[in-house]
Design a protein around this motif. Structure first.
Motif, PDB file in Angstrom:
ATOM      1  N   ASN A  31       0.924  -1.330   0.286  1.00  0.00           N
ATOM      2  CA  ASN A  31      -0.067  -0.043  -0.208  1.00  0.00           C
ATOM      3  C   ASN A  31       0.928   1.448   0.193  1.00  0.00           C
ATOM      4  O   ASN A  31       0.656   2.089  -0.651  1.00  0.00           O
ATOM      5  N   ILE A  32       1.682   1.144   0.736  1.00  0.00           N
ATOM      6  CA  ILE A  32       2.639   2.442   1.004  1.00  0.00           C
ATOM      7  C   ILE A  32       3.568   2.639  -0.369  1.00  0.00           C
ATOM      8  O   ILE A  32       3.718   3.736  -1.020  1.00  0.00           O
ATOM      9  N   ALA A  33       3.876   1.477  -0.993  1.00  0.00           N
ATOM     10  CA  ALA A  33       4.699   1.559  -2.098  1.00  0.00           C
ATOM     11  C   ALA A  33       3.967   2.144  -3.455  1.00  0.00           C
ATOM     12  O   ALA A  33       4.391   2.748  -4.366  1.00  0.00           O
ATOM     13  N   LYS A  36      -6.031   0.534  -4.874  1.00  0.00           N
ATOM     14  CA  LYS A  36      -7.002   0.262  -3.738  1.00  0.00           C
ATOM     15  C   LYS A  36      -6.083  -0.138  -2.556  1.00  0.00           C
ATOM     16  O   LYS A  36      -5.352  -1.265  -3.027  1.00  0.00           O
ATOM     17  N   ALA A  37      -6.013   0.522  -1.524  1.00  0.00           N
ATOM     18  CA  ALA A  37      -5.493   0.002  -0.443  1.00  0.00           C
ATOM     19  C   ALA A  37      -5.911  -1.234   0.125  1.00  0.00           C
ATOM     20  O   ALA A  37      -7.106  -1.559   0.131  1.00  0.00           O
ATOM     21  N   ALA A  49     -11.738   4.325   1.593  1.00  0.00           N
ATOM     22  CA  ALA A  49     -11.055   5.625   1.751  1.00  0.00           C
ATOM     23  C   ALA A  49     -11.861   6.758   2.690  1.00  0.00           C
ATOM     24  O   ALA A  49     -12.766   6.913   2.479  1.00  0.00           O
ATOM     25  N   ALA A  50     -10.679   7.271   3.533  1.00  0.00           N
ATOM     26  CA  ALA A  50     -11.368   8.346   4.481  1.00  0.00           C
ATOM     27  C   ALA A  50     -11.590   9.644   3.755  1.00  0.00           C
ATOM     28  O   ALA A  50     -12.487  10.356   4.064  1.00  0.00           O
ATOM     29  N   ASP A  67      -4.402   6.075   2.296  1.00  0.00           N
ATOM     30  CA  ASP A  67      -4.094   7.330   3.260  1.00  0.00           C
ATOM     31  C   ASP A  67      -2.491   7.134   3.828  1.00  0.00           C
ATOM     32  O   ASP A  67      -2.712   6.141   4.758  1.00  0.00           O
ATOM     33  N   MET A  68      -1.737   7.718   3.781  1.00  0.00           N
ATOM     34  CA  MET A  68      -0.453   7.542   4.039  1.00  0.00           C
ATOM     35  C   MET A  68      -0.311   7.710   5.669  1.00  0.00           C
ATOM     36  O   MET A  68       0.307   6.697   6.130  1.00  0.00           O
ATOM     37  N   ASP A  69      -0.954   8.182   6.175  1.00  0.00           N
ATOM     38  CA  ASP A  69      -1.114   8.482   7.895  1.00  0.00           C
ATOM     39  C   ASP A  69      -1.575   7.216   8.413  1.00  0.00           C
ATOM     40  O   ASP A  69      -1.048   6.542   9.029  1.00  0.00           O
ATOM     41  N   VAL A  70      -2.730   6.566   7.638  1.00  0.00           N
ATOM     42  CA  VAL A  70      -3.251   5.421   8.271  1.00  0.00           C
ATOM     43  C   VAL A  70      -2.278   4.149   7.795  1.00  0.00           C
ATOM     44  O   VAL A  70      -2.080   3.082   8.659  1.00  0.00           O
TER      45      VAL A  70
END
Length: 138
Positions: free
Chosen positions: A29-31, A39-40, A91-92, A102-105
């Motif tokens: 997901n991060i990559a 889609k995460a 997605a938030a 969402d990189m924070d999540v």
């Protein structure tokens, strides 16, 4: 004797295997944070662990069967290597390119999972030390 050792460590083995698979999904997901329409993905860890512990010894190939001995067993689409269904994270906040990462999540989930993995390794090492002490009669 080996069966008893395997029983004693089965829970930790299952938990660590699932944590490693989840870590791979989170890293993916991060990559792909900048990939359009990505889609995460994640797994429901508690449900997967319950399934892994309750189905001890069951094949974890996601239901695929091979038709010849030379075939390599694979995994079903939308499943991890151990047969756990991969879920998509909602997605938030929507993005223009359709990406739901969402990189924070993702960072917080990645760090949380890594800490829990390390705790599992520490706990398994403690169990092994206790078993070794019991075998050695200390």
């Amino acid at each position: 004797m080996i069966g008893k050792l395997d029983e004693a460590l089965h829970f930790q083995q299952s938990a660590l295997r699932l944590r490693a698979e989840r870590q791979q999904l989170l890293a993916s997901n991060i990559a792909n944070a900048d990939t359009p329409n990505y889609k995460a993905r994640d797994i429901d860890f508690s449900a997967a662990l319950k399934q892994a512990v309750s189905t001890a010894g069951a094949p974890a190939d996601g239901g695929l069967t091979t038709t010849a001995p030379a075939h390599i067993p694979g995994k079903a689409a939308g499943m991890t290597a151990s047969g756990v269904p991969v879920l998509y994270r909602n997605a938030a906040q929507g993005s223009v390119d359709g990406n739901t990462v969402d990189m924070d999540v993702e960072r917080s989930q990645f760090a949380d999972n890594a800490l829990r993995y390390e705790a599992g390794v520490t706990f398994a090492a403690g169990q092994l030390k206790k078993l070794l002490a019991a075998v050695q009669g200390q």
